[in-house]
Design a protein around this motif. Structure first.
Motif, PDB file in Angstrom:
ATOM      1  N   GLY A  26      23.069  41.881  38.142  1.00 57.95           N
ATOM      2  CA  GLY A  26      23.865  41.853  36.719  1.00 57.95           C
ATOM      3  C   GLY A  26      23.555  40.807  35.877  1.00 57.95           C
ATOM      4  N   THR A  69      35.577  40.049  38.607  1.00 56.19           N
ATOM      5  CA  THR A  69      34.389  40.632  38.898  1.00 56.19           C
ATOM      6  C   THR A  69      34.494  42.233  38.205  1.00 56.19           C
ATOM      7  N   HIS A  70      35.460  42.686  38.802  1.00 59.21           N
ATOM      8  CA  HIS A  70      35.828  44.046  38.074  1.00 59.21           C
ATOM      9  C   HIS A  70      37.368  44.254  37.925  1.00 59.21           C
ATOM     10  N   LEU A 106      30.404  45.996  30.893  1.00 51.52           N
ATOM     11  CA  LEU A 106      29.974  44.918  31.397  1.00 51.52           C
ATOM     12  C   LEU A 106      30.023  43.506  30.374  1.00 51.52           C
ATOM     13  N   GLY A 110      28.836  38.614  35.287  1.00 55.34           N
ATOM     14  CA  GLY A 110      29.613  39.679  34.405  1.00 55.34           C
ATOM     15  C   GLY A 110      30.728  40.104  35.010  1.00 55.34           C
ATOM     16  N   SER A 111      31.592  40.467  34.091  1.00 51.91           N
ATOM     17  CA  SER A 111      33.171  41.262  34.605  1.00 51.91           C
ATOM     18  C   SER A 111      32.920  42.594  34.147  1.00 51.91           C
ATOM     19  N   ARG A 112      33.264  43.417  35.153  1.00 52.13           N
ATOM     20  CA  ARG A 112      33.152  44.981  34.635  1.00 52.13           C
ATOM     21  C   ARG A 112      34.359  45.290  34.458  1.00 52.13           C
TER      22      ARG A 112
END
Lengths: 115, 113
Positions: free
Chosen positions: A43, B9-10, B88, B107-109
């Protein structure tokens, strides 16, 4: 307004082939900066190169090379002797400000290198 | 390993809720920028902070807001979440020395249901 076009959505090659990723940009500014980033499956984007509009010299870094042509508003990226580890999404980006607080990315090209 | 860490993260939210995403910059980096990356698209610039002040903003509505703290860590807040906010969210930091290189986190989804 600035625009970056990466017409190739996906490219698939076999290991050791050379591959060129195309990038066409649009801007009315005479000073601007062009970038290439690599995004592996994890990512995070990995910086590959920055080129400013006054430096049209082509650049080579190992198996990577970049061809900047102002006459055609293109900044193409070539990987020589591709490897499986090169598989990723590659983004071309444009900024017209020195502090790059206006980065505009293309839609990306997904490169798959098969063994 | 870029030294930029993001959390969570999620995460999953529902429409109308609010979310806060966090970013810890690489040590010594005083500039942080946030990007939204929808599936299959390139990142879109949201805004940038330099020494706790916003110094650039992309085409995002005011419900997208941010903060940068004295230690240069940063937050992205999104109010009144919409389905299209699913993406994201990437944070990137940069130091004073101008190499043009942005250091991105993973990233943070965010998924909005």
């Amino acid at each position: 307004a600035q625009k970056v076009t990466q017409a190739q959505t996906e490219i698939s090659v076999v290991e050791k082939e050379d591959v060129t990723l195309d990038c066409v940009y649009e801007t009315r500014d005479t000073t601007y900066y062009l970038f290439w980033y690599k995004q592996p499956p994890s990512g995070e984007l990995v910086f590959l190169i920055r080129r400013n509009s006054f430096d049209e010299q082509n650049e080579i870094s190992g198996r990577y090379s970049w061809n900047f042509q102002k006459s055609t508003s293109s900044f193409n990226f070539t990987i020589t002797a591709s490897q499986v580890v090169d598989s990723a999404v590659y983004f071309c980006a444009l900024s017209v400000r020195y502090n790059n607080n206006d980065m505009r990315f293309g839609a990306g090209t997904r490169l798959t290198v098969k063994p | 390993e870029t030294g930029v860490t993001q959390s969570p993260t999620h995460l999953i939210k529902t429409r109308g809720q609010q979310v806060t995403l966090r970013c810890s910059s690489q040590s010594g980096h005083n500039t942080v920028s946030w990007y939204q990356q929808a599936l299959g698209q390139g990142p879109q610039f949201i805004f940038q902070y330099y020494r706790e002040e916003e110094n650039g903003r992309g085409n995002f509505p005011p419900r997208f807001s941010g903060l940068q703290f004295p230690n240069y860590s940063s937050e992205l807040n999104v109010n009144a979440l919409e389905l299209d906010d699913s993406a994201l969210y990437l944070c990137a930091s940069r130091g004073e020395r101008d190499t043009g290189e942005l250091f991105f986190g993973e990233g943070s989804r965010l998924t909005v249901l």
